[in-house]
Design an enzyme around this catalytic site. Structure first.
Site, short mmCIF file in Angstrom:
data_model
loop_
_atom_site.label_atom_id
_atom_site.label_comp_id
_atom_site.label_asym_id
_atom_site.label_seq_id
_atom_site.Cartn_x
_atom_site.Cartn_y
_atom_site.Cartn_z
N SER A 55 32.17 14.91 -15.91
CA SER A 55 30.74 15.17 -15.72
C SER A 55 30.38 15.58 -14.30
O SER A 55 29.28 16.09 -14.08
CB SER A 55 29.91 13.95 -16.13
OG SER A 55 30.17 12.88 -15.25
N HIS A 95 27.27 9.65 -10.84
CA HIS A 95 26.51 10.89 -10.86
C HIS A 95 25.71 11.04 -9.57
O HIS A 95 25.64 10.12 -8.76
CB HIS A 95 25.56 10.93 -12.07
CG HIS A 95 26.27 11.22 -13.36
ND1 HIS A 95 25.68 11.02 -14.57
CD2 HIS A 95 27.51 11.69 -13.61
CE1 HIS A 95 26.53 11.36 -15.54
NE2 HIS A 95 27.65 11.76 -14.96
N ASP A 121 20.17 11.97 -16.68
CA ASP A 121 20.88 10.85 -17.32
C ASP A 121 19.99 9.91 -18.13
O ASP A 121 20.47 8.87 -18.57
CB ASP A 121 21.61 10.02 -16.25
CG ASP A 121 22.78 10.76 -15.65
OD1 ASP A 121 23.25 11.74 -16.27
OD2 ASP A 121 23.23 10.36 -14.57
#
Length: 178
Positions: A55, A95, A121
């Site tokens: 990701s 992230h 998210d």
């Protein structure tokens, strides 16, 4: 080959075997103490993590090792890479901070997104949760080493590899005469 192993085991001095077992236990204890020291020094409950998804590509790849800190006095900024935990999920997520939302009482909430993901998210957060809080943070990224964590990922995905490595190390500790 098995007969040679049995012969080596019979010839091994029992005191040396005990010494090796104690040495092995000491190595595990030292490793545990180093990990605990890193946790205190970095302020993070997990100062080193292995990236397990794509990701964050192209910045980070599966198998990269990431070094984290989590100092209370450091503010969060948009663009920083954080590792956070979500209530009810075992695996932490790494992230980038996409947006910050500062309330009048001084609390800061933030929104994250993976570089390789098309959306933020919020779908990953706990049901009803729209923003993350500082208490959700495990740490901020401080550095990384590419691909070194592939062995850990291999042992997680294929437990037989972990078992084989442990058996090999254990037998080496018991039988090796040097």
């Amino acid at each position: 080959m098995f007969e040679r192993f049995v012969d080596d085991l019979k010839r091994t001095n029992k005191r040396k075997v005990l010494y090796r077992v104690l040495f092995f236990g000491m190595m595990i204890s030292v490793t545990s103490m180093i990990w605990s020291g890193l946790k205190v020094f970095t302020g993070s409950e997990s100062p080193i993590i292995v990236i397990s998804s794509g990701s964050m590509e192209p910045a980070f790849h599966r198998g990269d090792i990431l070094f984290l800190t989590n100092y209370e006095e450091e503010p969060l900024r948009v663009g920083e890479i954080v590792v956070f935990k979500i209530e009810g999920r075992y695996t932490p997520i790494m992230h980038r901070v996409l947006k910050l939302h500062e309330k009048r009482d001084g609390t800061i909430k933030f929104l994250t997104k993976g570089d390789n993901n098309s959306e933020d998210d919020r779908v990953l957060y706990a049901p009803g949760q729209q923003w993350l809080e500082k208490s959700d943070i495990i740490g901020k990224a401080r550095g990384f080493v590419p691909y070194i964590g592939m062995l850990k990922m291999l042992t997680q995905e294929y437990p037989i590899v972990k078992f084989a490595i442990l058996v090999y190390i254990g037998l080496n500790v018991l039988v090796h005469r040097e």
